[in-house]
Scaffold this motif. Sequence first.
Motif, PDB file in Angstrom:
ATOM      1  N   VAL A 121       0.869  -1.173   0.000  1.00 41.04           N
ATOM      2  CA  VAL A 121       0.000   0.000   0.000  1.00 41.04           C
ATOM      3  C   VAL A 121       0.903   1.219   0.000  1.00 41.04           C
ATOM      4  CG1 VAL A 121      -1.724   1.323   1.294  1.00 41.04           C
ATOM      5  CG2 VAL A 121      -1.847  -1.173   1.252  1.00 41.04           C
ATOM      6  N   GLY A 122       0.636   2.163  -0.908  1.00 42.82           N
ATOM      7  CA  GLY A 122       1.482   3.341  -0.990  1.00 42.82           C
ATOM      8  C   GLY A 122       0.705   4.589  -1.318  1.00 42.82           C
ATOM      9  N   SER A 123       1.275   5.716  -0.978  1.00 44.27           N
ATOM     10  CA  SER A 123       0.703   7.017  -1.301  1.00 44.27           C
ATOM     11  C   SER A 123       1.751   7.829  -2.044  1.00 44.27           C
ATOM     12  CB  SER A 123       0.288   7.760  -0.034  1.00 44.27           C
ATOM     13  OG  SER A 123       0.052   9.133  -0.312  1.00 44.27           O
ATOM     14  N   LEU A 124       1.445   8.201  -3.296  1.00 47.05           N
ATOM     15  CA  LEU A 124       2.358   9.058  -4.032  1.00 47.05           C
ATOM     16  C   LEU A 124       2.449  10.446  -3.411  1.00 47.05           C
ATOM     17  CD1 LEU A 124       1.960   6.796  -6.246  1.00 47.05           C
ATOM     18  CD2 LEU A 124       2.384   8.613  -7.900  1.00 47.05           C
ATOM     19  N   THR A 125       1.343  10.902  -2.844  1.00 43.92           N
ATOM     20  CA  THR A 125       1.334  12.222  -2.223  1.00 43.92           C
ATOM     21  C   THR A 125       2.317  12.292  -1.069  1.00 43.92           C
ATOM     22  OG1 THR A 125      -1.004  12.455  -2.795  1.00 43.92           O
ATOM     23  CG2 THR A 125      -0.125  13.958  -1.135  1.00 43.92           C
ATOM     24  N   ALA A 126       2.290  11.295  -0.213  1.00 44.05           N
ATOM     25  CA  ALA A 126       3.170  11.267   0.954  1.00 44.05           C
ATOM     26  C   ALA A 126       4.515  10.616   0.664  1.00 44.05           C
ATOM     27  CB  ALA A 126       2.485  10.516   2.097  1.00 44.05           C
ATOM     28  N   ARG A 127       4.642   9.958  -0.512  1.00 40.43           N
ATOM     29  CA  ARG A 127       5.845   9.188  -0.847  1.00 40.43           C
ATOM     30  C   ARG A 127       6.175   8.199   0.279  1.00 40.43           C
ATOM     31  NH1 ARG A 127       9.063  10.387  -4.975  1.00 40.43           N
ATOM     32  NH2 ARG A 127      10.885   9.618  -3.844  1.00 40.43           N
ATOM     33  N   LYS A 128       5.139   7.509   0.688  1.00 37.99           N
ATOM     34  CA  LYS A 128       5.275   6.539   1.775  1.00 37.99           C
ATOM     35  C   LYS A 128       4.587   5.253   1.365  1.00 37.99           C
ATOM     36  CE  LYS A 128       4.699   7.899   6.043  1.00 37.99           C
ATOM     37  NZ  LYS A 128       4.056   8.302   7.329  1.00 37.99           N
ATOM     38  N   ALA A 129       5.178   4.122   1.720  1.00 32.49           N
ATOM     39  CA  ALA A 129       4.586   2.833   1.365  1.00 32.49           C
ATOM     40  C   ALA A 129       4.939   1.788   2.404  1.00 32.49           C
ATOM     41  CB  ALA A 129       5.073   2.369  -0.008  1.00 32.49           C
ATOM     42  N   ILE A 130       4.061   0.792   2.525  1.00 34.94           N
ATOM     43  CA  ILE A 130       4.336  -0.391   3.328  1.00 34.94           C
ATOM     44  C   ILE A 130       4.224  -1.610   2.422  1.00 34.94           C
ATOM     45  CG2 ILE A 130       1.916  -0.457   4.117  1.00 34.94           C
ATOM     46  CD1 ILE A 130       2.897  -2.002   6.588  1.00 34.94           C
ATOM     47  N   VAL A 131       5.167  -2.524   2.563  1.00 33.33           N
ATOM     48  CA  VAL A 131       5.121  -3.822   1.899  1.00 33.33           C
ATOM     49  C   VAL A 131       5.195  -4.879   2.985  1.00 33.33           C
ATOM     50  CG1 VAL A 131       6.297  -5.421   0.345  1.00 33.33           C
ATOM     51  CG2 VAL A 131       6.199  -2.986  -0.214  1.00 33.33           C
ATOM     52  N   LEU A 132       4.257  -5.808   2.979  1.00 34.26           N
ATOM     53  CA  LEU A 132       4.275  -6.895   3.950  1.00 34.26           C
ATOM     54  C   LEU A 132       4.117  -8.221   3.220  1.00 34.26           C
ATOM     55  CD1 LEU A 132       2.819  -7.135   7.468  1.00 34.26           C
ATOM     56  CD2 LEU A 132       2.300  -8.977   5.856  1.00 34.26           C
ATOM     57  N   LEU A 133       5.037  -9.144   3.471  1.00 38.64           N
ATOM     58  CA  LEU A 133       4.979 -10.479   2.908  1.00 38.64           C
ATOM     59  C   LEU A 133       4.832 -11.480   4.046  1.00 38.64           C
ATOM     60  CD1 LEU A 133       7.837 -10.338   0.223  1.00 38.64           C
ATOM     61  CD2 LEU A 133       5.457  -9.574   0.043  1.00 38.64           C
ATOM     62  N   SER A 134       3.878 -12.396   3.902  1.00 39.48           N
ATOM     63  CA  SER A 134       3.677 -13.449   4.891  1.00 39.48           C
ATOM     64  C   SER A 134       3.158 -14.690   4.185  1.00 39.48           C
ATOM     65  CB  SER A 134       2.682 -13.007   5.982  1.00 39.48           C
ATOM     66  OG  SER A 134       1.341 -13.118   5.523  1.00 39.48           O
ATOM     67  N   ASN A 135       2.975 -15.755   4.933  1.00 39.59           N
ATOM     68  CA  ASN A 135       2.367 -16.980   4.382  1.00 39.59           C
ATOM     69  C   ASN A 135       1.147 -17.344   5.227  1.00 39.59           C
ATOM     70  OD1 ASN A 135       4.072 -17.592   6.543  1.00 39.59           O
ATOM     71  ND2 ASN A 135       4.578 -19.638   5.799  1.00 39.59           N
ATOM     72  N   ARG A 136       0.142 -16.471   5.191  1.00 40.98           N
ATOM     73  CA  ARG A 136      -1.055 -16.667   6.006  1.00 40.98           C
ATOM     74  C   ARG A 136      -1.840 -17.907   5.576  1.00 40.98           C
ATOM     75  NH1 ARG A 136      -5.966 -15.940   3.953  1.00 40.98           N
ATOM     76  NH2 ARG A 136      -6.117 -15.038   1.876  1.00 40.98           N
ATOM     77  N   VAL A 137      -1.539 -18.469   4.406  1.00 42.98           N
ATOM     78  CA  VAL A 137      -2.237 -19.668   3.923  1.00 42.98           C
ATOM     79  C   VAL A 137      -1.518 -20.951   4.383  1.00 42.98           C
ATOM     80  CG1 VAL A 137      -3.325 -18.571   1.961  1.00 42.98           C
ATOM     81  CG2 VAL A 137      -1.020 -19.471   1.713  1.00 42.98           C
ATOM     82  N   TYR A 138      -0.524 -20.820   5.238  1.00 48.61           N
ATOM     83  CA  TYR A 138       0.133 -21.998   5.810  1.00 48.61           C
ATOM     84  C   TYR A 138      -0.489 -22.307   7.175  1.00 48.61           C
ATOM     85  CZ  TYR A 138       3.603 -25.200   7.569  1.00 48.61           C
ATOM     86  OH  TYR A 138       4.214 -26.321   8.073  1.00 48.61           O
TER      87      TYR A 138
END
Length: 360
Positions: A314-331
């Motif tokens: 999820v990112g905002s070009l206006t704020a130039r801020k983003a979060i990336v989260l990787l997980s294996n919730r299907v395990y």
Amino acid sequence: MISEQVTALARQAIKKRIFPGCVVGLLDNSRQDVCAFGTPTYQSDKPISECSIYDVASLTKTVVTATLMHLLIDEGRCSLLEPVCTYIPEYAQNGKGGVLIEHLMSYTVQLASPYIDDWQGDTTLWKFPELLEIYYGASLKAAPGETYLYTDATAMLLGELIRRIAGADLDTLAERRIFLPLGMRDSTLDPALLDKDRIVPSGYRPNGTLLWGIPNDEKADVAYASGIQSGLAGLFSTVPDILSWVEMVFNGGRIDGGTFLSARAIELMTHDYYPGKPFRSALAWGDGPTHQALDGAVCGSILAKGGFTGCFMVGSLTARKAIVLLSNRVYPERPANLEPWQEFRRSIVQCVFGKNSHCR
């Protein structure tokens, strides 16, 4: 940069067994921070690494498939207003001659087929080219561009479109055109090339086979088994690599002082293509479902894309801020109740952006 609140949410999610582990990355202007939490599986005592490799599922649609399409459009090898059947003549069957490339890119094509909506078929009955033939022969349920439908079939058709225009499969193109230029050293559509010990397992097949280093997606797996890349899933990557892709977007398509994607491509990727319609779709993100699932955690100038294995950016070009989260919730298996995962996602995004901080 990664706050105590974000850390606490990740650890609570592991305690609640939403997933056994995750990697969180934040991009704030040019600053990056990456933290790893938990273990690859509930049985493992090996800690997750900041560079652990995950099956990122539908993030493939944005990072690989749509990016390759924008690169081809930038080069003048095709255009958004061309009919799909210009390059895939078989697709013109049953009244689909008016479907344009922009309709695939915006996920505004609805096909009438049991293998499209509420798909419950058995892909073991088909080879990947046969699945494509089903889509070629399907009729339309609605006029192109009028209604939004986030569906794997559209991404698969985009993958085939790329193959026909570029004359190569997506794994070769992605390595040469995306991963190498952006320095995404741990990203691939062919996980057999990776160090398997770094790959996080993503679950089990119904027959008990561990999904480890193969796509956790029936259609993508059928394609992979046929030696073809589907376009809908199959990317294996890390948080630092995905952040490199996001940073390119934030920099207006420029890397190392040169142009990777045009300013027009970045605008198409980051703005609603059909303003005024009752749905939201930029030409890359296919972000409607993820945006809606955030349920007010952040709004306004937002880019949102999720993958069912337990990944999102999820990112905002206006704020130039983003979060990336990787997980294996299907395990070890796909949970029947999605609400714990969705609540976690809303909460951690709210921690990063502040509720409604970009609503203007």
